[in-house]
Design a protein around this motif. Structure first.
Motif, PDB file in Angstrom:
ATOM      1  N   LYS A 177      30.857  49.070  34.357  1.00 41.08           N
ATOM      2  CA  LYS A 177      31.178  47.680  34.672  1.00 41.08           C
ATOM      3  C   LYS A 177      30.003  46.757  34.367  1.00 41.08           C
ATOM      4  O   LYS A 177      30.180  45.678  33.811  1.00 41.08           O
ATOM      5  CB  LYS A 177      31.552  47.584  36.158  1.00 41.08           C
ATOM      6  N   GLY A 178      28.820  47.222  34.726  1.00 42.03           N
ATOM      7  CA  GLY A 178      27.626  46.425  34.479  1.00 42.03           C
ATOM      8  C   GLY A 178      27.442  45.335  35.521  1.00 42.03           C
ATOM      9  O   GLY A 178      28.390  44.903  36.170  1.00 42.03           O
ATOM     10  N   LYS A 179      26.189  44.917  35.702  1.00 45.10           N
ATOM     11  CA  LYS A 179      25.885  43.848  36.658  1.00 45.10           C
ATOM     12  C   LYS A 179      25.654  42.535  35.946  1.00 45.10           C
ATOM     13  O   LYS A 179      26.054  41.485  36.412  1.00 45.10           O
ATOM     14  CB  LYS A 179      24.622  44.215  37.444  1.00 45.10           C
ATOM     15  N   THR A 199      38.377  40.793  44.116  1.00 44.93           N
ATOM     16  CA  THR A 199      37.818  40.507  42.795  1.00 44.93           C
ATOM     17  C   THR A 199      36.500  39.756  42.941  1.00 44.93           C
ATOM     18  O   THR A 199      36.427  38.737  43.624  1.00 44.93           O
ATOM     19  CB  THR A 199      38.824  39.675  41.978  1.00 44.93           C
ATOM     20  N   PRO A 248      45.047  37.183  44.204  1.00 46.20           N
ATOM     21  CA  PRO A 248      45.618  37.784  42.990  1.00 46.20           C
ATOM     22  C   PRO A 248      45.766  39.303  43.082  1.00 46.20           C
ATOM     23  O   PRO A 248      46.587  39.870  42.377  1.00 46.20           O
ATOM     24  CB  PRO A 248      44.622  37.403  41.894  1.00 46.20           C
ATOM     25  N   PHE A 268      41.449  45.606  45.541  1.00 49.90           N
ATOM     26  CA  PHE A 268      40.175  45.273  46.149  1.00 49.90           C
ATOM     27  C   PHE A 268      39.841  43.835  45.793  1.00 49.90           C
ATOM     28  O   PHE A 268      40.536  43.206  44.987  1.00 49.90           O
ATOM     29  CB  PHE A 268      39.068  46.240  45.674  1.00 49.90           C
ATOM     30  N   SER A 311      34.786  37.942  40.977  1.00 45.00           N
ATOM     31  CA  SER A 311      34.706  36.577  40.436  1.00 45.00           C
ATOM     32  C   SER A 311      35.846  35.703  40.954  1.00 45.00           C
ATOM     33  O   SER A 311      36.349  34.860  40.232  1.00 45.00           O
ATOM     34  CB  SER A 311      34.764  36.630  38.917  1.00 45.00           C
ATOM     35  N   GLN A 368      45.084  40.305  35.015  1.00 47.00           N
ATOM     36  CA  GLN A 368      45.173  39.024  34.315  1.00 47.00           C
ATOM     37  C   GLN A 368      43.781  38.451  34.051  1.00 47.00           C
ATOM     38  O   GLN A 368      43.534  37.845  33.016  1.00 47.00           O
ATOM     39  CB  GLN A 368      46.040  38.046  35.106  1.00 47.00           C
ATOM     40  N   ASP A 404      36.793  42.597  34.391  1.00 46.49           N
ATOM     41  CA  ASP A 404      36.819  41.135  34.416  1.00 46.49           C
ATOM     42  C   ASP A 404      35.436  40.631  33.982  1.00 46.49           C
ATOM     43  O   ASP A 404      34.645  40.170  34.808  1.00 46.49           O
ATOM     44  CB  ASP A 404      37.173  40.712  35.853  1.00 46.49           C
ATOM     45  N   LYS A 405      35.133  40.788  32.699  1.00 43.19           N
ATOM     46  CA  LYS A 405      33.799  40.459  32.178  1.00 43.19           C
ATOM     47  C   LYS A 405      33.954  39.749  30.836  1.00 43.19           C
ATOM     48  O   LYS A 405      34.955  39.923  30.152  1.00 43.19           O
ATOM     49  CB  LYS A 405      33.001  41.754  31.967  1.00 43.19           C
ATOM     50  N   ASP A 411      39.743  46.187  37.017  1.00 41.10           N
ATOM     51  CA  ASP A 411      39.771  44.923  37.755  1.00 41.10           C
ATOM     52  C   ASP A 411      41.151  44.301  37.610  1.00 41.10           C
ATOM     53  O   ASP A 411      41.988  44.786  36.844  1.00 41.10           O
ATOM     54  CB  ASP A 411      38.703  43.974  37.196  1.00 41.10           C
ATOM     55  N   GLU A 412      41.372  43.199  38.319  1.00 43.54           N
ATOM     56  CA  GLU A 412      42.667  42.519  38.309  1.00 43.54           C
ATOM     57  C   GLU A 412      43.059  42.206  36.863  1.00 43.54           C
ATOM     58  O   GLU A 412      42.291  41.594  36.115  1.00 43.54           O
ATOM     59  CB  GLU A 412      42.552  41.251  39.155  1.00 43.54           C
ATOM     60  N   PRO A 421      30.620  46.121  41.998  1.00 40.11           N
ATOM     61  CA  PRO A 421      30.136  45.004  41.184  1.00 40.11           C
ATOM     62  C   PRO A 421      28.649  44.713  41.367  1.00 40.11           C
ATOM     63  O   PRO A 421      28.037  44.076  40.515  1.00 40.11           O
ATOM     64  CB  PRO A 421      30.966  43.817  41.683  1.00 40.11           C
ATOM     65  N   THR A 422      28.074  45.164  42.480  1.00 33.75           N
ATOM     66  CA  THR A 422      26.665  44.845  42.750  1.00 33.75           C
ATOM     67  C   THR A 422      25.769  46.058  42.590  1.00 33.75           C
ATOM     68  O   THR A 422      24.565  45.964  42.754  1.00 33.75           O
ATOM     69  CB  THR A 422      26.500  44.316  44.185  1.00 33.75           C
TER      70      THR A 422
END
Lengths: 511, 308
Positions: free
Chosen positions: B241-243, A386, A357, A384, A388, B120, B80-81, B117-118, A441-442
């Motif tokens: 963003k948060g984990k 994603t 995507p 980058f 998830s 969509q 994306d959350k 983030d992406e 993200p981590t």
């Protein structure tokens, strides 16, 4: 007979649906819609063969069973390159006189076919995967669709965007290296040229899948059979046979080349050519097929023998005869395990490229060495990975990218972030930035107090880094202060630790 | 004496009125002269309850949105959350604002964000796309540069021009609806920082003194009618963003003001009760005041505090 009408047209309808489905998968703009179509890719022969080695036997067993029952119907129904040729043949008929549309029986180019087949198999076994990559009909169709048809689809899509700007979003096309076009263009020209003039010649000369399935289809349960007593020697069956495999003079059909298209059964006016169960009544057919079989076997063994010699030389040269080593800077998509695993199992069909995507998976020309032509690699120029998302590993039909669950994918390390603080804007300009920390993200990258400057600078805890490239993508400096270094062999990162917080109950506004 | 007193009061009222009018035109396009309330802080209800109480005490949405106007509601949809992870504005709050705008007679309401983030995945998983579509708004695309048009920012210090999303350029009135979060780079992300989502090139901002560029973006002449800060769930660490949901505390609050500097200041003071933070750390707020985008001096403002 009505049954043949029904057989042929249902085959045509189904094959077109499958071709459209596969083409849409490779060219679709909205990848969220097309992921389900990747099921069609799993029913392809070479992917089924490759995934049978590590993942599942189901697809391969189904295709083989289908072939044992109905002959090479795979080539007329499931194979996108095969059905694409049928479309080309149809279109070419528009430019031909009635007479020019007829085919003529040709001799089986046995030596060529079985040499290619054995070369492909043996080369693959010794670890040289380029021949399989170049000849896999499905992979070739994937590359054609991805690189030749996709820009057309994007142009149409963006044209529609101008008509319905609120419903259809604009999407710019990412054109890869011009070298990436070479192979699809070459295959397109070859296949279109061959099929426009000689029907399914490609499938019966160059295609190793066709040759392999041909060995089985000779013994298929159902085959078109000429009833000699009913035949009036009109020769129409041979003229309608796009595989050019019916010798109507001798009333013989070369089943190793027959693609079970049902044209002959439909063409035969006295209904002498019938698609019938032929395991029981073999005796009348036996005399014709035995010599063919022996010839084939001889050709196959001889070709295999000579190729084994080549293979021995290749092995002796350390497997580096025609292959370049893969670059340590190449980032393989998650699920690939390692460069070596990817090279062994990937036929560069571009299914993962189509699924991504954020469109960070693109074919690389030299990233995996010369024998890894157009294999997928990740580049963080346009986005980058994603956190998830594990689509690439879900759609890969060959198990070159192994199916990984989202939980597994979240700790698969495809690379490691490396910070060059002297390039960082916090250091050069003494201003706040934190773009890398923001995207991580981590929290492998996080901002920490920098001495007594009052500023915060990035710090990388590499054990938590999975190489998603968020930091590299967003880093605003030139050259980048933080980049992901590839891992030729993937490993796993530590799962990000949960940072417990004391729950605070606030009853005041604080101002 | 009575006449004199009357004249005095009238003059004072006129002066105050003109000052207020100027204030209103500066910070709230299409805003009428209102009762004296510069900032409303609500605590203790659901996001929608808190919003309804706050907007009512400001005089209702009809004061800000006129019949037939094109409205933009700009939440934070950067990540994306899920709503529980508190990286994006609460979807119910955004939907409530959309419904309110339509009720006030807005001809159309548009919602968008330039996501990190992406896009969509952000639109979908934030819950905002579904919520605002159900409420009757349109989600605008914001993932390609062509959706942004260049504007000049004459008041800016570093970023003299930038590309801003066409929905903002085309609308009659817009609402800035950020969520209150800790931020690794900018220290805090609230109303001013939420402007980064109407700008195309955020790399430029990071590379050219982020704090100044945030204030520069916020100096764009077309100001939101209101800044509505969602502090129902607040991310107090690992932001923006948060984990995990471990990064989230329940704030149970909401702040509304036409003054972005004031609302950011108030939100920082509120946040400070969870994690130590000052407006000097999030210096874009200070710079915003220096550029006369608003005031950090809450003591000079008429603040209404509501507890539910």
């Amino acid at each position: 007979m009505r049954i043949y009408q029904w057989l042929k047209w249902s085959r045509v309808a189904l094959s077109l649906l499958i071709l459209i489905g596969i083409s849409w998968y490779f060219t679709g703009v909205r990848v969220q819609w097309t992921q389900g179509l990747s099921l069609l890719l799993k029913a392809q022969f070479v992917p089924a063969f490759l995934s049978s080695l590590g993942a599942s036997l189901l697809a391969l067993a189904s295709i083989l069973l289908l072939t044992v029952l109905l002959g090479r119907i795979y080539c007329s129904l499931l194979c996108p390159l095969g059905v694409f040729q049928d479309v080309v043949i149809r279109i070419s008929h528009l430019f031909k006189t009635k007479k020019q549309r007829l085919f003529r029986y040709t001799k089986d180019p046995k030596w060529l076919r079985y040499s290619i087949l054995s070369l492909t198999i043996i080369a693959w076994i010794v670890g040289f995967t380029l021949p399989l990559l170049l000849l896999d009909p499905y992979g070739n169709y994937g590359r054609m669709a991805s690189h030749l048809f996709k820009p057309v689809v994007y142009t149409v899509h963006n044209g529609l965007h101008h008509i319905w700007p609120d419903t259809i979003y604009y999407q710019s096309y990412i054109a890869g290296s011009i070298l990436g076009w070479l192979l699809p263009v070459a295959i397109f020209v070859t296949v279109v040229g061959m099929s426009a003039f000689r029907g399914r010649l490609f499938c019966n000369s160059l295609c190793p899948v066709g040759s392999f399935l041909g060995i089985i289809s000779k013994y298929a349960a159902f085959r078109p059979v000429v009833d000699k007593s009913a035949c009036n020697h009109c020769g129409l069956c041979g003229m309608k046979c796009k595989a050019e495999c019916i010798n109507s003079k001798e009333q013989q059909i070369d089943y190793s080349r027959c693609v079970a298209c049902f044209n002959c059964t439909l063409a035969c006016q006295p209904e002498a050519v019938r698609f019938v169960f032929s395991w029981k009544k073999q005796p009348p057919q036996e005399p014709a097929s035995i010599p063919v079989k022996n010839n084939t076997r001889r050709a196959f063994i001889a070709a295999a023998g000579s190729m084994a010699g080549v293979a021995a030389v290749y092995r002796a040269a350390g497997g580096r005869l025609l292959t370049g080593s893969s670059s340590p800077d190449t980032i393989a998509p998650p699920g690939a395990r390692s460069h070596a695993h990817l090279k062994q199992f990937c036929t560069s069909c571009q299914a993962c490229v189509a699924a991504c995507p954020t469109r960070i998976i693109q074919p690389t020309i030299k990233g995996y060495g010369l024998d890894g032509w157009m294999l997928p690699a990740i580049n963080f120029q346009n986005g980058f990975c994603t956190y998830s998302c594990n689509r690439c590993s879900q759609v890969c039909p060959t198990s070159a990218l192994e199916r990984v669950s989202l939980e597994e994918k979240k700790i698969i390390r495809i690379g490691k972030a490396r910070l060059t603080f002297r390039n960082c804007v916090v250091n050069t300009d003494r201003t706040d930035c934190g773009a890398c920390d923001e995207h991580c993200p981590t929290k492998a990258v996080r901002m920490v107090p920098w001495g007594d400057t009052g500023l915060r600078r990035p710090q990388v805890d590499v054990e938590y880094c999975i190489g998603c490239g968020g930091c590299e993508f967003i880093c605003p400096t030139t050259p980048k202060a933080i980049v992901v270094q590839a891992q030729s062999v993937h490993d796993t990162a530590l799962p990000p630790p949960i940072e417990k917080q004391q729950r605070i109950q606030v009853d005041d506004f604080g101002f | 004496m009575k006449r004199r007193n009357f004249l005095k009061t009238a003059v004072a009222g006129a002066v105050a009125g003109s000052v207020r009018l100027q204030h209103a035109t500066l910070f709230a396009k299409g805003r009428e002269q209102d009762k004296p309330c510069d900032l409303v802080a609500v605590m203790g209800g659901t996001p929608v309850e808190m919003y309804e109480r706050a907007i009512a005490s400001l005089g209702g949405m009809a004061k800000y949105v006129k019949r037939g106007q094109k409205v933009v509601v700009k939440p934070n949809i950067g990540w994306d959350k899920t709503p529980e992870e508190a990286a994006n504005t609460n979807p119910e709050l955004v939907a409530a604002i959309v419904r309110d705008c339509l009720k006030a007679g807005a001809s159309e309401v548009t919602v968008f964000d330039n996501t990190c983030d992406e896009w969509q995945a952000c639109y979908k998983n934030s819950g905002i796309e579904a919520a605002v579509r159900a409420a009757g708004a349109k989600m605008a695309f914001a993932h390609e540069e062509r959706y942004y048009k260049e504007v000049s920012l004459p008041k800016a210090v570093r970023m003299k021009k930038t590309k801003i999303h066409e929905a903002i350029l085309d609308c009659d009135v817009w609402f800035n609806v950020p969520i209150l979060k800790n931020h690794g780079g900018a220290k805090m992300t609230i109303a001013m920082k939420n402007y980064m989502g109407i700008v195309w090139d955020r790399r430029f901002m990071h590379a050219n003194d982020l704090q100044q560029c945030i204030a520069d973006a916020a100096s764009y002449h077309k100001c939101p009618a209101l800044h509505i800060v969602d502090a129902y769930r607040i991310m107090t660490q690992n932001g923006p963003k948060g984990k995990s949901i471990e990064d989230v505390q329940m704030g149970n609050a909401l702040f509304i003001s036409p003054d972005m500097v004031a609302v950011d200041t108030a939100a920082v003071h509120f946040f400070n009760q969870f994690k130590s933070m000052t407006i000097n750390d999030a210096s874009h707020i200070i710079r915003g005041e220096a550029m006369q985008l608003g005031t950090t001096k809450l003591e000079n403002l008429n603040i209404e505090r509501i507890r539910i």
